[in-house]
Design an enzyme around this catalytic site. Structure first.
Site, short mmCIF file in Angstrom:
data_model
loop_
_atom_site.label_atom_id
_atom_site.label_comp_id
_atom_site.label_asym_id
_atom_site.label_seq_id
_atom_site.Cartn_x
_atom_site.Cartn_y
_atom_site.Cartn_z
N GLU A 1 1.98 -0.43 -4.91
CA GLU A 1 1.00 0.59 -5.33
C GLU A 1 1.78 1.90 -5.47
O GLU A 1 2.02 2.59 -4.50
CB GLU A 1 -0.12 0.74 -4.30
CG GLU A 1 -1.20 1.67 -4.79
CD GLU A 1 -1.99 2.39 -3.69
OE1 GLU A 1 -3.08 2.91 -4.00
OE2 GLU A 1 -1.52 2.46 -2.55
N ASP B 1 0.84 -1.20 0.00
CA ASP B 1 0.00 0.00 0.00
C ASP B 1 0.88 1.26 0.00
O ASP B 1 1.86 1.34 0.74
CB ASP B 1 -0.87 -0.04 1.27
CG ASP B 1 -1.95 1.02 1.28
OD1 ASP B 1 -2.79 1.00 0.39
OD2 ASP B 1 -1.94 1.87 2.19
C1 GLC Z 1 -4.15 3.04 -0.75
C2 GLC Z 1 -5.37 2.16 -0.67
C3 GLC Z 1 -6.53 3.00 -0.27
C4 GLC Z 1 -6.25 3.57 1.10
C5 GLC Z 1 -4.93 4.35 1.11
C6 GLC Z 1 -4.46 4.62 2.50
O1 GLC Z 1 -4.24 3.99 -1.74
O2 GLC Z 1 -5.57 1.50 -1.88
O3 GLC Z 1 -7.74 2.29 -0.25
O4 GLC Z 1 -7.29 4.44 1.49
O5 GLC Z 1 -3.92 3.61 0.50
O6 GLC Z 1 -4.04 3.44 3.12
#
Ligand code: GLC
Length: 496
Positions: free
Chosen positions: A240, A186
């Site tokens: 991500e 994440d």
């Molecule tokens: C990422 C996740 C999202 C979350 C954010 C904070 O972007 O995909 O859903 O709100 O991180 O953890």
């Protein structure tokens, strides 16, 4: 060279709260997923990615983790997790879990115990804004401030403290020891913030920003890669990474770092042959192993993104984009419900909305609940088979979900679900016998034609039908052909 399993894998994202509820409390859970493994196997995916199921106060749907080594009772137990991994492996599905290293919950024991050196505290806040709206700083009783790039209940870790490093290496081992095949990281471009926390003019996800993508973060992933490689079975990690440059994305995907990072440029591209071609070219030139994604739990579902005033267009384009994505070199991440052709649920009542983005923007930004509405499995029951009879799901489903349920679509050759099953099965038959490299073929304006050995893919993003490129057979199409012509908003797989 042996091709690692993840290079061409189709990974199915499960937003755990909204997939299937076995306990009957209106919220999806791990036993619910376990019961639906046959559905996923039949769909034809290679792996599942589970969004966070760890103990959490749910200020951000579980992305606020209070304990990184357990399962929230809402989702089941550690025993349920182990049973799910065991069953998934038995049917040949790999399991990827979400790891949240940028921030914890404010209910995490470190934050509760006031271990400030493990979080980012300052005497005075800078001008940084929370991604969810409002300032990125919250004041505590003694007058100092802590940083949260997301909700105030999600304090950012201080990765300059080695204790944070050690903790995460141990967390990785904890889940690897329980058989997970990989991690989805994440906010992978977060973690470190520029020394001195300078003010910024622009907070957006840029390759050069004091907020995101500090060079030190790569040291973390090099250490993580060593841990992954110390286990048998090609364990992997996908980051991500939101950034404005394919070159920056590539910095995360190096032989001693992450195997993959999400390529959001594909998802952000408008419906345009030119835009798609640019993303494909930029991506393939920059990264050794590409990934492609059209939808996830943070963005408007692509059927709705592609919609026009003509009601049929959104779904036609969604299917054409899927077929094109499945023909590209690399691996594909699907989001639950796209195989049913689910649209974004745009008219959720304000009192039902739970995404902190909605409350923090005082209702100005609808937030992400519309893509998180629980899946419809059957035509009947209060929750269309998502939960037990008579139980209301945690977000209300629209009446139109009955028509889109898995039960209704299964066995209907014209349904979106059967189209996904055919496309995934055809891809599986082909993917290891075609070259990774892609070659462009000449195409009329508004269309794209490319070939990979035995497979040629054609997509028409224009307004007029186009003649198909030379072929010996039509393998699959996202909609009806017009003789030898490919209608607008349609894609085809051809054998050369
Ligand atoms: C990422 C996740 C999202 C979350 C954010 C904070 O972007 O995909 O859903 O709100 O991180 O953890």
């Amino acid at each position: 060279m042996d091709i690692p399993w993840w290079r061409d894998a189709v990974v199915y994202e499960i937003y755990v709260r909204s997939f299937a509820d076995a306990s009957g409390d209106g919220v999806g859970d791990l036993p619910g997923i376990r019961e639906r493994l046959p559905y996923l196997k039949e769909l034809g995916v290679d792996a599942i990615w589970l969004t966070p199921f760890y103990p959490s106060p749910m200020a951000d749907g579980g992305y606020d983790v209070a304990d990184y080594r357990d399962v929230d009772p809402l989702f089941g137990t550690l025993g349920d997790f182990e049973a799910l991994v065991g069953d998934a492996h038995e049917v040949g599905l790999r399991v990827i879990v979400d790891i949240v290293p940028n921030h914890s919950s404010d209910r995490h024991p470190w934050f509760r115990q006031g271990l400030r050196d493990r979080y980012v505290f300052a005497d005075e806040p800078n001008n940084w804004q929370s991604t969810f709206g409002g300032p990125a700083w919250t004041r505590v009783a003694d007058g100092s401030w802590y940083l949260h790039l997301f909700a105030p209940e999600q304090p950012d870790f201080n990765w300059r403290n080695p204790a944070v490093h050690e903790e995460f290496l141990d967390i990785l081992r904890f889940w690897l020891d329980r058989g997970v095949d990989g991690f989805r990281i994440d906010v992978a471009m977060g973690l470190y913030k520029a020394e001195g926390l300078p003010d910024v003019k622009d907070q957006s996800f840029k390759s050069h920003s004091p907020v995101w993508g500090q060079p030190e973060v790569h040291g973390v992933y090099r250490a993580w890669r060593k841990v992954l490689d110390s286990y048998p079975g090609e364990r992997m990690a996908v980051g991500e990474v939101w950034t404005d440059s394919a070159g920056d994305l590539a910095r995360y995907v190096r032989p001693d770092e992450l195997q993959q990072s999400f390529n959001f440029a594909w998802l952000l591209a408008p419906w345009s042959a030119q835009a798609f071609k640019k993303v494909i070219d930029d991506t393939l030139a920059a990264v050794p192993f590409a990934t492609w994604v059209l939808s996830n739990h943070d963005v408007v579902r692509h059927r709705t993104r592609y919609a026009t005033a003509d009601p049929g267009t959104g779904l036609m384009r969604a299917k054409a984009a899927l077929l094109t994505m499945l023909a590209l070199p690399g691996s594909v991440y699907l989001y639950q419900g796209e195989e049913l052709g689910l649209p974004e649920v745009e008219d959720l009542p304000p009192e039902a909305r739970q995404d902190p983005v909605f409350a923090r923007s005082k209702g100005k930004i609808p937030g992400r609940d519309g893509c998180r509405v629980p899946l419809p499995w059957t035509t009947g029951s209060r929750s269309f088979g998502f939960s037990s009879d008579g139980v209301a799901p945690w977000l209300p489903q629209p009446a139109g979900f009955a028509e889109l349920s898995a039960e209704r679509q299964s066995g209907d050759p014209d349904s979106t679900l059967e189209f996904y099953r055919r496309a995934l099965s055809c891809r599986r038959d082909l993917v290891r016998s075609i070259p990774y490299a892609l070659e462009w073929l000449a195409s009329p304006e508004g269309a794209l034609f490319f070939t990979r050995g035995l497979l040629t893919c054609a997509i028409n993003c224009g307004t007029d039908p186009v003649r198909l490129p030379p072929h010996t057979a039509v393998l699959l199409t996202s909609g009806p052909l017009d003789g030898d012509r490919l209608p607008p908003d349609t894609a085809a797989w051809l054998s050369g």
